[in-house]
Design a protein around this motif. Structure first.
Motif, PDB file in Angstrom:
ATOM      1  N   ASP A 201       0.961  -1.225  -0.109  1.00  0.00           N
ATOM      2  CA  ASP A 201       0.130  -0.135  -0.046  1.00  0.00           C
ATOM      3  C   ASP A 201       0.950   1.227   0.040  1.00  0.00           C
ATOM      4  N   ILE A 202       0.056   2.456  -0.609  1.00  0.00           N
ATOM      5  CA  ILE A 202       0.999   3.690  -0.256  1.00  0.00           C
ATOM      6  C   ILE A 202       0.007   4.439   0.031  1.00  0.00           C
ATOM      7  N   VAL A 203       0.584   5.635   1.013  1.00  0.00           N
ATOM      8  CA  VAL A 203      -0.343   6.670   1.661  1.00  0.00           C
ATOM      9  C   VAL A 203       0.508   7.766   1.911  1.00  0.00           C
ATOM     10  N   VAL A 204      -0.078   8.996   1.862  1.00  0.00           N
ATOM     11  CA  VAL A 204       0.536  10.103   1.748  1.00  0.00           C
ATOM     12  C   VAL A 204       0.243  11.065   2.760  1.00  0.00           C
ATOM     13  N   ASP A 205       1.109  11.443   3.586  1.00  0.00           N
ATOM     14  CA  ASP A 205       0.957  12.527   4.747  1.00  0.00           C
ATOM     15  C   ASP A 205       1.259  13.933   4.266  1.00  0.00           C
ATOM     16  N   GLY A 206       0.389  14.630   4.110  1.00  0.00           N
ATOM     17  CA  GLY A 206       0.432  15.948   3.705  1.00  0.00           C
ATOM     18  C   GLY A 206       0.961  16.755   4.553  1.00  0.00           C
ATOM     19  N   THR A 207       0.569  16.846   5.876  1.00  0.00           N
ATOM     20  CA  THR A 207       1.303  17.583   7.070  1.00  0.00           C
ATOM     21  C   THR A 207       2.624  17.602   7.195  1.00  0.00           C
ATOM     22  N   HIS A 208       3.187  16.536   7.218  1.00  0.00           N
ATOM     23  CA  HIS A 208       4.502  16.414   7.262  1.00  0.00           C
ATOM     24  C   HIS A 208       5.233  16.064   5.775  1.00  0.00           C
TER      25      HIS A 208
ATOM     26  N   ARG B 157       5.182  13.414   3.988  1.00  0.00           N
ATOM     27  CA  ARG B 157       5.780  12.141   4.008  1.00  0.00           C
ATOM     28  C   ARG B 157       4.943  10.965   2.970  1.00  0.00           C
ATOM     29  N   VAL B 158       5.699  10.130   2.493  1.00  0.00           N
ATOM     30  CA  VAL B 158       5.186   9.025   1.783  1.00  0.00           C
ATOM     31  C   VAL B 158       5.337   7.709   2.657  1.00  0.00           C
ATOM     32  N   TYR B 159       4.305   6.966   2.694  1.00  0.00           N
ATOM     33  CA  TYR B 159       4.568   5.557   3.418  1.00  0.00           C
ATOM     34  C   TYR B 159       4.197   4.608   2.498  1.00  0.00           C
ATOM     35  N   VAL B 160       5.266   3.501   2.195  1.00  0.00           N
ATOM     36  CA  VAL B 160       4.878   2.422   1.375  1.00  0.00           C
ATOM     37  C   VAL B 160       5.295   1.116   2.227  1.00  0.00           C
ATOM     38  N   SER B 161       4.283   0.207   2.268  1.00  0.00           N
ATOM     39  CA  SER B 161       4.544  -0.902   3.017  1.00  0.00           C
ATOM     40  C   SER B 161       4.930  -1.994   1.956  1.00  0.00           C
ATOM     41  N   ASP B 162       5.741  -3.035   2.606  1.00  0.00           N
ATOM     42  CA  ASP B 162       6.431  -3.920   1.961  1.00  0.00           C
ATOM     43  C   ASP B 162       6.021  -5.183   2.848  1.00  0.00           C
ATOM     44  N   PRO B 163       5.074  -6.077   2.366  1.00  0.00           N
ATOM     45  CA  PRO B 163       4.554  -7.323   2.911  1.00  0.00           C
ATOM     46  C   PRO B 163       5.691  -8.236   2.876  1.00  0.00           C
ATOM     47  N   THR B 164       6.339  -8.527   1.865  1.00  0.00           N
ATOM     48  CA  THR B 164       7.229  -9.618   1.740  1.00  0.00           C
ATOM     49  C   THR B 164       8.777  -9.267   2.783  1.00  0.00           C
ATOM     50  N   GLY B 165       8.958  -7.700   2.640  1.00  0.00           N
ATOM     51  CA  GLY B 165      10.111  -7.482   3.526  1.00  0.00           C
ATOM     52  C   GLY B 165       9.697  -7.445   4.996  1.00  0.00           C
ATOM     53  N   GLY B 166       8.485  -7.226   5.316  1.00  0.00           N
ATOM     54  CA  GLY B 166       7.978  -7.006   6.754  1.00  0.00           C
ATOM     55  C   GLY B 166       8.240  -5.563   7.266  1.00  0.00           C
ATOM     56  N   LYS B 167       8.224  -4.569   6.153  1.00  0.00           N
ATOM     57  CA  LYS B 167       8.391  -3.150   6.851  1.00  0.00           C
ATOM     58  C   LYS B 167       7.730  -2.055   6.077  1.00  0.00           C
ATOM     59  N   ILE B 168       7.773  -0.850   6.605  1.00  0.00           N
ATOM     60  CA  ILE B 168       7.057   0.280   6.006  1.00  0.00           C
ATOM     61  C   ILE B 168       8.246   1.296   5.799  1.00  0.00           C
TER      62      ILE B 168
ATOM     63  N   VAL C 100       9.338   4.956   4.666  1.00  0.00           N
ATOM     64  CA  VAL C 100       9.065   6.344   4.945  1.00  0.00           C
ATOM     65  C   VAL C 100       9.952   7.325   3.968  1.00  0.00           C
ATOM     66  N   THR C 101       9.239   7.886   3.022  1.00  0.00           N
ATOM     67  CA  THR C 101      10.232   8.937   2.200  1.00  0.00           C
ATOM     68  C   THR C 101       9.439  10.259   2.210  1.00  0.00           C
ATOM     69  N   ASP C 102      10.383  11.369   1.678  1.00  0.00           N
ATOM     70  CA  ASP C 102       9.963  12.534   1.627  1.00  0.00           C
ATOM     71  C   ASP C 102       9.366  12.611   0.187  1.00  0.00           C
ATOM     72  N   TYR C 103       8.838  13.859   0.012  1.00  0.00           N
ATOM     73  CA  TYR C 103       8.078  13.853  -1.432  1.00  0.00           C
ATOM     74  C   TYR C 103       8.910  13.670  -2.700  1.00  0.00           C
ATOM     75  N   SER C 104      10.399  13.805  -2.637  1.00  0.00           N
ATOM     76  CA  SER C 104      11.284  13.414  -3.663  1.00  0.00           C
ATOM     77  C   SER C 104      11.651  11.922  -3.782  1.00  0.00           C
ATOM     78  N   GLY C 105      11.409  11.261  -2.787  1.00  0.00           N
ATOM     79  CA  GLY C 105      11.726   9.876  -2.686  1.00  0.00           C
ATOM     80  C   GLY C 105      12.640   9.409  -1.861  1.00  0.00           C
ATOM     81  N   ALA C 106      13.371  10.510  -1.107  1.00  0.00           N
ATOM     82  CA  ALA C 106      14.290  10.032  -0.389  1.00  0.00           C
ATOM     83  C   ALA C 106      14.188   9.325   0.983  1.00  0.00           C
ATOM     84  N   VAL C 107      14.667   8.196   1.226  1.00  0.00           N
ATOM     85  CA  VAL C 107      14.125   7.514   2.506  1.00  0.00           C
ATOM     86  C   VAL C 107      14.438   8.429   3.839  1.00  0.00           C
ATOM     87  N   LYS C 108      13.597   8.249   4.555  1.00  0.00           N
ATOM     88  CA  LYS C 108      13.729   9.047   5.825  1.00  0.00           C
ATOM     89  C   LYS C 108      13.738   8.116   6.967  1.00  0.00           C
TER      90      LYS C 108
END
Length: 656
Positions: A44-51, A53-64, A66-74
């Motif tokens: 899944d992918i969801v966008v937090d406009g307040t901060h 941030r973009v959240y992307v879930s990874d079922p296989t990797g068991g993780k979420i 978090v990136t900024d709007y440019s895609g840099a992992v935070k």
């Protein structure tokens, strides 16, 4: 909407590719940024406009991730086996995530990325939606709710009621923050709308949808349910249904094969398609079947088609300024792509100038600004001229469009050479900026430029001065002199760049260890054209030969001879300027009947130190006079780096 989930089966599927990123009104647009995601799948992918941030879930990797709007992992949130659905609280303060393999929904603070709570729900949760503070989650072919507003969390499972959900793609949910009390659910060709304003889910209406649907959405006015696959007219498109009774309405045609749908807070629709050779993301204004903009992914894999959109992997920024999409290539590499100004049309701005023109003579430049929605007559366009005197560009008077978008202007170029006219449109609320340019070859006078020493031969290591002479010019009196030694291992290098002297001369020295091409360059100015001249100087090798095994030296006439016993083998050691693979030619002559006569020649390789020792077999008889010399022969000695050079003759004789 602000968030939608992707079926786990889809996230684990193998996907292929689509087409190349280009920009223009008639073609798809390019993404502003693209960053590879460190994930093995996408749930899944969801966008937090307040901060932002973009959240992307990874079922296989068991993780979420978090990136900024440019895609840099935070940040990366780990230990979440099978994490799929994501949703944000109304204030964007909490991220909710469905951790399927542990049967939990967790809560994460969006300011700190720290887990704030874990809620067992008694099932394997998938898709998530938040409606009026309650968290709705899919499980199997059903759905339930999690209420965390009280002192203890309250879970209700199996809320589907009298609807026969049974599809294999998973259970899809949809809601919109602007439409309180409404939840949409779909699966296996069945679609339903529920009233969730009270405790539990009350069925409002049910209907049918295509069995290939992989995502749902609800429009912010609450009037339509959109599906990622549906009518239009039984082709490829996004389905549209009345939220009141789920009757079919006019949908949105898109390319094969539709696999995602998102609706922005302003009602704009983003449709996605699994397309190898067609655009992947399609943006529509509400109710408009023609896309206002399309995006095509590049090919970063190794197939003939390009990267493709992961099923359901689209998300709008809450202010509708961006669409985020996740693509995957044939290597299984996932990329987050940020698509900016998605609701703005891409105008096309064509500029046409004469191919050639005379300096200081008036010329006319024409062009046309077009877009899906015509721009108003009188639209102002910025004009910039770039030439040798204004390399950074010089602003000219703005030009305005006519009713059909056409425009024209005149200019008198003061400088010759390549003159570029760039016309720019700043854009507005409905149109993205655009620009176009064309180049005119403006005439210039010819100057003279010469360079001495062409074709001359020099001894090895000699320092030779090459002098360039520049004739009449306008302002530029600078000349550059380059040396390019023969051989791929020695690059062309700049010797000197400077203004010529009062006589028009500029000199530079070259140490001649190889044949060398010297180039003089005048780059031109506003009135005189550029000019380049070349001069090739030739360099001999350095060669000498030492004689050994002789018992004495002496003279015959004025010539020095080395004397050998008739059974002693002479040794001749030649030292020559070394080059990889180089050989020296050993030439032997014998004095017979009053003249020197060739007795043969042979090539011998040089060692890395440039030496080559040749042992000549003794004749076994006396009275023989001979001579030898070592030579470098251009081409025959293994390379063409130097000019042919002959060493000195070495004379020798055999006695008893």
């Amino acid at each position: 909407m602000r968030r939608r989930s992707i079926a786990t089966a889809t996230a684990l599927a193998v996907v292929l590719s689509s087409a190349a990123l280009v920009a223009g009104v008639a073609g798809p647009a390019s993404a502003d940024s693209a960053k590879v995601l460190p994930v093995k799948s996408v749930g899944d992918i969801v966008v937090d406009g307040t901060h932002q941030r973009v959240y992307v879930s990874d079922p296989t990797g068991g993780k979420i991730v978090v990136t900024d709007y440019s895609g840099a992992v935070k940040a990366t949130l780990t230990g979440l086996s099978g994490v799929t659905g994501l949703a944000l609280s109304a204030d964007s303060g909490q991220l909710y995530a469905a951790v399927k393999n542990t049967g939990q929904i967790i809560s994460v603070g969006t300011g700190t990325y720290a887990r704030t709570a874990s809620y067992p729900v008694g099932a394997a949760p998938g898709d998530l939606e938040v409606v009026d503070g309650r968290i709705w989650f899919a499980h199997g072919t059903n759905f339930g709710s999690l209420d965390i507003s009280g002192p203890e969390p309250v879970v209700h499972l199996a809320q589907r009621g009298d609807v026969d959900f049974s599809g294999a793609f998973g259970m899809f949910l949809a809601a919109d923050p602007a439409v309180p009390g409404v939840l949409v659910a779909g699966n296996g060709g069945e679609l339903a709308v529920y009233d969730v304003s009270a405790d539990g889910a009350a069925l409002r209406t049910k209907g049918a949808m295509d069995t290939s649907v992989k995502q749902l959405d609800l429009t912010p006015d609450g009037k339509q349910v959109l599906t990622s696959w549906g009518d239009p007219d039984y082709g490829y498109g996004l389905g549209a249904y009345s939220a009141t009774d789920l009757t079919k309405q006019s949908g949105y045609p898109i390319d094969a094969y539709p696999n995602a749908v998102r609706v922005a807070p302003d009602g704009s629709v983003a449709g996605g398609s699994f397309s190898w050779y067609e655009p992947d993301v399609h943006i529509h204004r509400p109710g408009d079947p023609a896309p206002v903009r399309e995006y095509d992914f590049p090919n970063t894999g190794d197939s003939s088609g390009a990267d493709t959109l992961v099923d359901g992997a689209l998300a709008w920024a809450p202010d509708s300024s961006r669409v985020f999409a996740v693509s995957v290539n044939t290597h299984g590499t996932y990329t987050l792509r940020t698509l900016t100004d998605p609701t703005k049309e891409l105008p096309a701005l064509k500029v046409s100038a004469p191919a050639k023109s005379d300096r200081a003579k008036k010329l006319t430049v024409t062009g046309k600004l077009t877009s899906k929605t015509a721009l108003a007559a009188g639209t102002s366009l910025k004009v910039t001229r770039t030439d040798v005197e204004s390399p950074g560009g010089r602003a000219l008077a703005a030009v305005r469009t006519k009713a059909d978008g056409g425009f024209s202007f005149t200019d008198t170029p003061p400088a010759g050479g390549k003159v570029t006219y760039k016309v720019s449109y700043a854009g507005d609320a409905a149109h993205a900026p655009a620009s176009g340019s064309d180049t005119v070859d403006v005439s210039r006078k010819a100057t003279t430029l010469s360079l001495n020493n062409n074709g001359k031969l020099y001894s090895y290591g000699r320092s030779v001065t090459f002098t360039a002479h520049l004739g009449t010019t306008y302002k530029n009196r600078t000349v550059s002199i380059y040396a390019d030694p023969f051989g791929a291992d020695k690059p062309k290098r700049l010797l000197r760049t400077a203004k010529v002297n009062s006589k028009g001369d500029l000199s530079a020295a070259v140490v001649m260890t190889r044949d060398t091409t010297v180039t003089a360059v005048f780059t031109g100015d506003a009135r005189y054209a550029s000019k380049t001249v070349k001069s090739t100087g030739y360099a001999q090798v350095k060669v000498s030969t030492a004689v050994s095994k002789h018992y004495k030296t002496g003279r015959i006439g004025s010539t020095t001879y080395y004397y050998f016993h008739k059974k002693t083998d002479p040794v001749f050691t030649t030292t020559m300027s070394y080059y990889k693979g180089r050989k020296q030619r050993f030439q032997l002559q014998v004095y017979y009947q009053g003249a020197w006569r060739d007795s043969g020649s042979e090539y011998f390789a040089l060692a890395a130190d440039g030496r080559s020792a040749v042992r000549l077999e003794a004749p076994g008889e006396s009275g023989i006079r001979a001579r030898m010399r070592s030579s470098y022969v251009n081409g025959s000695s293994g390379d063409t780096i130097n000019s042919t050079t002959h060493g000195a003759w070495k004379y020798f004789a055999f006695t008893n």
